[in-house]
Design a protein around this motif. Sequence first.
Motif, PDB file in Angstrom:
ATOM      1  N   ARG A  66      54.590  85.278  76.058  1.00  0.00           N
ATOM      2  CA  ARG A  66      54.223  84.960  77.438  1.00  0.00           C
ATOM      3  C   ARG A  66      55.386  84.233  78.088  1.00  0.00           C
ATOM      4  O   ARG A  66      55.965  83.318  77.489  1.00  0.00           O
ATOM      5  N   ALA A  70      58.351  76.957  85.425  1.00  0.00           N
ATOM      6  CA  ALA A  70      58.656  75.526  85.507  1.00  0.00           C
ATOM      7  C   ALA A  70      57.455  74.661  85.082  1.00  0.00           C
ATOM      8  O   ALA A  70      57.449  73.465  85.314  1.00  0.00           O
ATOM      9  N   ARG A  71      56.423  75.287  84.496  1.00  0.00           N
ATOM     10  CA  ARG A  71      55.271  74.584  83.899  1.00  0.00           C
ATOM     11  C   ARG A  71      54.394  73.887  84.941  1.00  0.00           C
ATOM     12  O   ARG A  71      53.717  72.929  84.616  1.00  0.00           O
ATOM     13  N   HIS A  72      54.387  74.347  86.180  1.00  0.00           N
ATOM     14  CA  HIS A  72      53.607  73.648  87.210  1.00  0.00           C
ATOM     15  C   HIS A  72      52.191  74.186  87.388  1.00  0.00           C
ATOM     16  O   HIS A  72      51.456  73.681  88.230  1.00  0.00           O
ATOM     17  N   ILE A 133      59.320  74.392  91.627  1.00  0.00           N
ATOM     18  CA  ILE A 133      58.775  75.518  90.871  1.00  0.00           C
ATOM     19  C   ILE A 133      59.772  76.682  90.833  1.00  0.00           C
ATOM     20  O   ILE A 133      60.646  76.778  91.694  1.00  0.00           O
ATOM     21  N   SER A 134      59.617  77.557  89.844  1.00  0.00           N
ATOM     22  CA  SER A 134      60.546  78.690  89.755  1.00  0.00           C
ATOM     23  C   SER A 134      60.077  79.816  90.683  1.00  0.00           C
ATOM     24  O   SER A 134      58.882  79.948  90.967  1.00  0.00           O
ATOM     25  N   GLY A 137      57.823  82.175  88.680  1.00  0.00           N
ATOM     26  CA  GLY A 137      56.505  81.581  88.427  1.00  0.00           C
ATOM     27  C   GLY A 137      55.670  81.513  89.692  1.00  0.00           C
ATOM     28  O   GLY A 137      54.456  81.720  89.662  1.00  0.00           O
ATOM     29  N   ALA A 140      54.372  84.976  90.721  1.00  0.00           N
ATOM     30  CA  ALA A 140      53.383  85.476  89.750  1.00  0.00           C
ATOM     31  C   ALA A 140      51.972  85.036  90.112  1.00  0.00           C
ATOM     32  O   ALA A 140      51.003  85.721  89.798  1.00  0.00           O
ATOM     33  N   ASN A 187      52.086  89.185  89.665  1.00  0.00           N
ATOM     34  CA  ASN A 187      51.826  89.867  88.384  1.00  0.00           C
ATOM     35  C   ASN A 187      51.081  89.013  87.378  1.00  0.00           C
ATOM     36  O   ASN A 187      50.768  89.468  86.286  1.00  0.00           O
ATOM     37  N   VAL A 193      58.668  90.160  81.266  1.00  0.00           N
ATOM     38  CA  VAL A 193      59.474  88.990  81.596  1.00  0.00           C
ATOM     39  C   VAL A 193      60.341  89.337  82.812  1.00  0.00           C
ATOM     40  O   VAL A 193      61.182  90.246  82.742  1.00  0.00           O
TER      41      VAL A 193
END
Length: 448
Positions: A66, A70-72, A133-134, A137, A140, A187, A193
């Motif tokens: 997976r 940025a884990r947000h 944030i990325s 990400g 998505a 997505n 990826v």
Amino acid sequence: MDKREFLKTSGAFLAGTMLSPLAPGEQPGPARTNWSGNYTYSTDHLYQPETIEQARQVVKSCSKLRALGARHSFNGIADSTENQISVTHLNEMVLDREASTVTVGGGVTYSQLAPYLDSNGYALHNLASLPHISVAGAIATATHGSGNKNGNLATAVSALEVVTADGAVVVLSRKQDGERFRGAVVNLGGLGVVTKVTLDVQPTFQVSQVVYENLAMDQVKEHLDEIFARGYSVSLFTDWQNHRITQVWVKRKVEKGSTPQFAPELLGAKAATRRLHPLAGHSAESCTEQRGIPGTWYERLPHFRINATPSSGAELQSEYLIPRERGYEAILAIETLRDQVTPHLFISELRTIEADDLWMSTAYHRPSMAIHFTWKPEWPAVKNLLPMIEEKLAPFDARPHWGKLFTMAPSQIKPLYAEMSNYQGLLAHYDPHGKFRNRFMDTNIYGA
Ligand SMILES: Cc1cc2nc3c(=O)[nH]c(=O)nc-3n(C[C@H](O)[C@H](O)[C@H](O)COP(=O)(O)OP(=O)(O)OC[C@H]3O[C@@H](n4cnc5c(N)ncnc54)[C@H](O)[C@@H]3O)c2cc1C
């Protein structure tokens, strides 16, 4: 596949950071969490390829994987019980002035991209409340800012490069790939990826931001559309008490070099004379400049400054998108829960988002208003409140934000997405064996 097995089987690119855990000092110990700390990832296997070729090798060698941005996100959307891959090292940014696009690596964040674009004379159409944030990400999960005419951040995407389950590099573009592209942008991390994203850009612009305090809810009843049309991007904050909006943040485009005038009142709400944090009593140090002082787009469109941490992270978030034309009705529905909600709430925010045609977008074919909740980190209480909120918003066909906390059953979510079965078909096409499926996808996309 575990780390030892992988080391044995793929000799060519083992050196370097590819298999290392997160950067030293960032998060020691085996438990890795999201930004807020409310979610602990279920694996300590994190791959960090430095090239697309390495990313392809990782994808090929893992049976379950997976991508992690940025884990947000506040839920398990980026989680895996086996392997995660972070493409943070894929951070190149290439501006194409002729095409008015920028192509960024899958690891690039808006904090990296925005100053780069601005220094070259360009801008994005909008940003979320924070820039950390990325891009991969954010698109998505259909991350959005505010603005009646602003689509969410994914609507700026004109092409995507994705490493799919078999290790192939697939490029999908708005121009060439029609429906397939529209299915692939938002997505949910399920397609593969994302190693490159191409975004539309426009000439850089200036924005001035004014915060108004204490807007009576009765004014919102009469003038909701007018209030949201007061700026390029408008946010309303409320704690649901006293039948009022505590703050209105109005962000307007202004001419460079001009001294923009702004109204001292908005339907009875007064323009603040000092910089404010959305939460009463909190220091506004981390907030972007207000009081009408113009600045470049990326220093005004987000609420929080690029070089500041918005808060300690000790918070939870939920958000639901409803049809904009039913905005006031939905506000009233939530207001009935105020005495249950407010004790566990930091603040709520209302924003608008233009309709789009991206299959899994929360604003798909619907000009939307988003009702957001920043919660205190009190999950047991919040978990009990969410079904009550969701019940109140069910008549509005509320779509929950994919990256935030919700408790709606898959049977309630699926009918909200007209293209759900086509999205499943797209996943089956690019990921026939479910390499990128995780618990979040099993529940919300495939669950009953
Ligand atoms: C303080 C705070 C403020 C926020 N403000 C807003 C806001 O204003 N508006 C809003 O809409 N949301 C907001 N959010 C939510 C946030 O924008 C979303 O959760 C977003 O998806 C987070 O992006 P990320 O880079 O952290 O990705 P992650 O949370 O790490 O991952 C999100 C999804 O993207 C996928 N993904 C990430 N990178 C890739 C890749 N390279 N390839 C394929 N898939 C990938 C993951 O698998 C996962 O499915 C906020 C969150 C926080 C913590």
